[in-house]
Design a protein around this motif. Structure first.
Motif, short mmCIF file in Angstrom:
data_model
loop_
_atom_site.label_atom_id
_atom_site.label_comp_id
_atom_site.label_asym_id
_atom_site.label_seq_id
_atom_site.Cartn_x
_atom_site.Cartn_y
_atom_site.Cartn_z
N TRP A 160 -3.01 9.84 -8.69
CA TRP A 160 -3.44 9.26 -7.42
C TRP A 160 -2.27 8.58 -6.72
N ASP A 161 -2.53 8.08 -5.51
CA ASP A 161 -1.61 7.21 -4.76
C ASP A 161 -0.32 7.89 -4.33
N THR B 223 -5.46 4.80 1.47
CA THR B 223 -6.52 3.82 1.25
C THR B 223 -7.49 4.35 0.21
N GLN B 224 -8.44 3.51 -0.14
CA GLN B 224 -9.46 3.94 -1.10
C GLN B 224 -10.26 5.11 -0.54
N GLU B 225 -10.38 5.15 0.78
CA GLU B 225 -11.18 6.19 1.41
C GLU B 225 -10.45 7.54 1.48
N ASN B 226 -9.13 7.53 1.67
CA ASN B 226 -8.43 8.81 1.86
C ASN B 226 -7.52 9.19 0.69
N ASN B 227 -7.57 8.41 -0.39
CA ASN B 227 -6.75 8.73 -1.56
C ASN B 227 -7.16 10.08 -2.15
N SER B 228 -6.18 10.85 -2.58
CA SER B 228 -6.48 12.19 -3.07
C SER B 228 -5.56 12.53 -4.24
N SER C 130 -2.51 11.58 0.70
CA SER C 130 -3.78 11.34 1.39
C SER C 130 -4.59 12.63 1.38
N MET D 261 0.85 -1.19 0.00
CA MET D 261 0.00 0.00 0.00
C MET D 261 0.89 1.25 0.00
#
Length: 435
Positions: free
Chosen positions: A35-36, A14-19, A39, A3
């Motif tokens: 991405w990635d 994570t998928q929730e906090n990716n920005s 956060s 990750m």
């Protein structure tokens, strides 16, 4: 699968906090947002600390150029003239006072009130203010004596651009690591500490960041105005240079560690005016052979001259684009017609007359030059020729005879401008519509 971690906060992404990481802010025309890397919290820190100051620094240029954005709109710019009066400048729009002027002057046995309003509605509002203070005041009588005049700013309009290293260097130091990680390279080892301690009110200069302006155009793009980002990793020196060029005006280099076994060069560039991604031209053999160090220091006369010339070029482009936009809007308004009921030669000539009146009004600007007027004349003549080509042969003579006086009127004004400038007579050849 490993990750990724946020390069600013160190937290797992994570998928929730990716920005999305903005290599160049969207508000300045950037489109690359991988991405990635960040956060949501990390991105928020960067937005407040380094992105917002950078956006504010270059927003005036972006607005004056009407640069392309993938979201949001460019806002009008507030500028001042030589007397300190404030104006609102919107792309393609007439210059307007920031606010109306209301002034009362006490005389011996009366009060003199002067009002400069930007439109009739505003004038009525201000006259209502007079009425409330002086009940005997007659608004209708005042409106009947109101004069609609067009005034010009005193001298050139000015806006101070805060594009010095205290704003630009921190933002590009961060963006260099974002771009490097996007290309699977290392971020700067001091990035996290620098961002966590950074105070935009008292900015500290980042490490390994400097003005990098090669003596020749060894890094360029095919666009009239562009942003360029390039990372060049040198296997022998075990370091990478990340090069930034914002609006082709400010050129900055950032050094990062590099552990690759071979040289690399990855680039990104965007046409600021259209928003299209473009391919920059980099003379890699030259750049890899240059010392990767500061070419200029703050306070160098050469740096000031280079920056001033580059900003001047952008302002010239912005003026030309704004003028073209106003002309195109006027042409669309004048010459729009139903395909089933095309304009007659007389109606088209009438539209040419309205366009000539607009040009003559613009030529009253104090800073209008002979060169600018000559360019307008050429554009006007080209338009006449273009319109003529679409008119049936039976109507061309009428169109030419009706539009010739407008061309001559423009030519006379241009000749007068030349005589006033040179103190002697000068001639101007009017391009006939039958070319």
């Amino acid at each position: 699968m490993t990750m990724p971690r946020c390069i600013i906060t160190g937290e797992l992404i994570t998928q929730e906090n990716n920005s999305r990481a903005h290599i160049i802010p969207s508000a300045l025309g950037g489109r690359l947002k991988p991405w990635d890397i960040l956060s949501r919290d990390g991105n928020g820190l960067l937005g407040d600390k380094v992105d917002l100051p950078l956006i504010r620094a270059f927003q005036a240029l972006m607005s004056l150029l009407n640069g392309s954005r993938d979201r949001g709109e460019n806002q009008p710019v507030q500028m001042v003239d030589d007397n300190g009066r404030s104006y609102i400048v919107g792309f393609g729009d007439p210059v307007k006072l920031t606010k109306p002027r209301y002034e009362e002057k006490a005389a011996e046995d009366s009060v003199q009130i002067e009002i400069d309003a930007r439109n009739l509605k505003e004038l009525k509002t201000l006259l209502g203010r007079v009425k409330s203070k002086y009940p005997e005041f007659d608004i209708d009588e005042a409106l009947s004596q109101a004069v609609n005049v067009r005034t010009w700013p005193d001298g050139a309009l000015k806006e101070q651009l805060q594009i010095g290293p205290s704003v630009v260097f921190p933002a590009l130091f961060v963006s260099a690591s974002l771009f490097a990680v996007h290309h699977k390279q290392q971020a700067h080892p001091l990035l996290e500490d620098y961002v966590s301690q950074f105070d935009p009110e008292q900015p500290k200069m980042p490490p390994d960041t400097f003005y990098f302006i090669p003596s020749d155009e060894w890094i360029s793009s095919p666009a009239e105005v562009s942003h360029i980002v390039a990372i060049m990793g040198c296997a022998k020196g075990q370091r990478a240079l990340v090069y930034f060029e914002l609006f082709n005006a400010v050129s900055v280099g950032v050094l990062l560690p590099y552990s690759g076994q071979s040289n690399i060069c990855e680039t990104y560039a965007v046409d600021v005016l259209s928003g299209r991604e473009i391919v920059p031209v980099i003379e890699k053999s030259v750049i890899f052979g240059l010392p990767w160090e500061a070419t200029h220091q703050l306070g160098d006369p050469d740096l000031y001259e280079i920056t001033a010339n580059r900003i001047g070029r952008l302002l010239q482009i912005s003026q030309e684009r704004a003028w073209d936009a106003r002309i195109e809007a006027l042409k669309a308004d004048i010459f729009s017609f139903d395909d089933e009921l095309p304009l007659t030669p007389e109606e088209m000539a009438n539209g040419v007359g309205k366009l000539a009146d607009f040009v003559l009004l613009e030529w009253q600007r104090p800073l209008m030059t002979v060169e600018m007027m000559k360019a307008d004349m050429e554009t006007f003549s080209e338009l006449c020729s273009h319109l003529l080509s679409g008119i049936p042969a039976s109507g061309r003579g009428a169109f030419q005879s009706l539009t010739q006086p407008y061309q001559q009127k423009l030519a006379d004004h241009l000749n007068n401008k030349r005589r006033n400038n040179a103190g002697q007579a000068s001639t101007c050849n009017v391009t006939p519509c039958n070319n």
